[in-house]
Write a protein that holds these residues in place. Structure first.
Motif, PDB file in Angstrom:
ATOM      1  N   ALA A  17       0.833  -1.210   0.000  1.00 47.58           N
ATOM      2  CA  ALA A  17       0.000   0.000   0.000  1.00 47.58           C
ATOM      3  C   ALA A  17       0.864   1.255   0.000  1.00 47.58           C
ATOM      4  CB  ALA A  17      -0.936   0.002   1.207  1.00 47.58           C
ATOM      5  N   LEU A  18       1.926   1.266   0.799  1.00 44.68           N
ATOM      6  CA  LEU A  18       2.786   2.444   0.837  1.00 44.68           C
ATOM      7  C   LEU A  18       3.518   2.618  -0.490  1.00 44.68           C
ATOM      8  CD1 LEU A  18       3.545   4.781   2.607  1.00 44.68           C
ATOM      9  CD2 LEU A  18       5.428   3.412   3.523  1.00 44.68           C
ATOM     10  N   ALA A  19       3.944   1.516  -1.093  1.00 43.99           N
ATOM     11  CA  ALA A  19       4.586   1.588  -2.411  1.00 43.99           C
ATOM     12  C   ALA A  19       3.624   2.180  -3.444  1.00 43.99           C
ATOM     13  CB  ALA A  19       5.064   0.205  -2.850  1.00 43.99           C
ATOM     14  N   ARG A  20       2.364   1.793  -3.395  1.00 43.18           N
ATOM     15  CA  ARG A  20       1.378   2.348  -4.347  1.00 43.18           C
ATOM     16  C   ARG A  20       1.243   3.857  -4.192  1.00 43.18           C
ATOM     17  NH1 ARG A  20      -1.110  -2.481  -3.108  1.00 43.18           N
ATOM     18  NH2 ARG A  20      -2.540  -1.535  -1.603  1.00 43.18           N
ATOM     19  N   PHE A  21       1.250   4.350  -2.936  1.00 46.56           N
ATOM     20  CA  PHE A  21       1.209   5.798  -2.727  1.00 46.56           C
ATOM     21  C   PHE A  21       2.386   6.465  -3.429  1.00 46.56           C
ATOM     22  CE2 PHE A  21       2.995   9.440  -0.520  1.00 46.56           C
ATOM     23  CZ  PHE A  21       1.952  10.340  -0.584  1.00 46.56           C
ATOM     24  N   TRP A  22       3.604   5.943  -3.204  1.00 52.74           N
ATOM     25  CA  TRP A  22       4.796   6.569  -3.771  1.00 52.74           C
ATOM     26  C   TRP A  22       4.870   6.407  -5.287  1.00 52.74           C
ATOM     27  CZ3 TRP A  22       7.275  10.356  -1.767  1.00 52.74           C
ATOM     28  CH2 TRP A  22       7.201  10.549  -0.390  1.00 52.74           C
ATOM     29  N   VAL A  23       4.360   5.309  -5.822  1.00 53.72           N
ATOM     30  CA  VAL A  23       4.287   5.150  -7.278  1.00 53.72           C
ATOM     31  C   VAL A  23       3.424   6.263  -7.879  1.00 53.72           C
ATOM     32  CG1 VAL A  23       3.223   3.695  -9.070  1.00 53.72           C
ATOM     33  CG2 VAL A  23       4.824   2.698  -7.441  1.00 53.72           C
ATOM     34  N   GLU A  24       2.271   6.500  -7.270  1.00 52.96           N
ATOM     35  CA  GLU A  24       1.395   7.577  -7.752  1.00 52.96           C
ATOM     36  C   GLU A  24       2.015   8.944  -7.525  1.00 52.96           C
ATOM     37  OE1 GLU A  24      -1.488   7.408  -9.501  1.00 52.96           O
ATOM     38  OE2 GLU A  24      -1.063   5.268  -9.601  1.00 52.96           O
ATOM     39  N   ALA A  25       2.626   9.155  -6.380  1.00 49.57           N
ATOM     40  CA  ALA A  25       3.221  10.454  -6.054  1.00 49.57           C
ATOM     41  C   ALA A  25       4.344  10.821  -7.012  1.00 49.57           C
ATOM     42  CB  ALA A  25       3.744  10.440  -4.612  1.00 49.57           C
ATOM     43  N   LEU A  26       5.190   9.847  -7.348  1.00 48.41           N
ATOM     44  CA  LEU A  26       6.383  10.123  -8.156  1.00 48.41           C
ATOM     45  C   LEU A  26       6.233   9.779  -9.635  1.00 48.41           C
ATOM     46  CD1 LEU A  26       9.029   8.794  -5.613  1.00 48.41           C
ATOM     47  CD2 LEU A  26       8.408  11.190  -6.071  1.00 48.41           C
ATOM     48  N   GLY A  27       5.139   9.116 -10.008  1.00 50.29           N
ATOM     49  CA  GLY A  27       4.987   8.694 -11.402  1.00 50.29           C
ATOM     50  C   GLY A  27       5.929   7.559 -11.753  1.00 50.29           C
ATOM     51  N   TRP A  28       6.308   6.760 -10.760  1.00 51.63           N
ATOM     52  CA  TRP A  28       7.219   5.641 -10.949  1.00 51.63           C
ATOM     53  C   TRP A  28       6.428   4.366 -11.158  1.00 51.63           C
ATOM     54  CZ3 TRP A  28      11.616   6.224  -6.754  1.00 51.63           C
ATOM     55  CH2 TRP A  28      12.410   7.327  -7.085  1.00 51.63           C
ATOM     56  N   SER A  29       7.124   3.244 -11.209  1.00 49.50           N
ATOM     57  CA  SER A  29       6.506   1.936 -11.397  1.00 49.50           C
ATOM     58  C   SER A  29       6.980   0.977 -10.315  1.00 49.50           C
ATOM     59  CB  SER A  29       6.909   1.341 -12.755  1.00 49.50           C
ATOM     60  OG  SER A  29       6.509   2.172 -13.801  1.00 49.50           O
TER      61      SER A  29
END
Length: 121
Positions: A17-29
């Motif tokens: 869940a935390l990784a999903r937040f940061w993926v969305e925040a940074l536009g990463w994968s």
């Protein structure tokens, strides 16, 4: 010396869940996900990435290390990050500082800086 930062490790109660937040925040994968870690990054060839590692305890206290994010539009990014689940936090900063302190969904503080149109290295 041939040394580079490869990943920044983040302890997490819910790494996925935390990784999903940061993926969305940074536009990463998400580059790797299993029971032991979730790795995110711009792509598999870009360093550093973030690796989220499971821990049983909740976060306690202020971070000793945090990310500084450099946006094109500070207010728009702060609003977007809050919509994703970040919350404004007070870590003792004065009202006159040029950055905004937020916390991710597990309480890890990070700063959204004023726009930096050129960086001097």
């Amino acid at each position: 010396m041939s040394l580079r930062v490869y990943q920044i490790a983040v302890d997490a109660h819910d790494p996925a869940a935390l990784a999903r937040f940061w993926v969305e925040a940074l536009g990463w994968s998400v580059l790797l996900e299993n029971a032991n870690e979730v790795v995110v990054g711009a792509d598999e060839h870009s360093w550093p990435g973030l690796v989220f590692l499971p821990v049983p305890e909740e976060k306690a206290g202020k971070n000793r290390l945090h990310l500084d994010l450099s946006p094109d539009d500070q207010e728009a990014e702060v609003a977007r990050l809050i919509a994703l689940g970040a919350v404004p936090v007070d870590v003792g900063q004065s009202a006159e500082v040029g950055w905004r302190v937020l916390a991710d969904p597990e309480g890890n503080e990070f700063c959204v800086l004023e726009p930096k149109h050129s960086l001097v290295v």
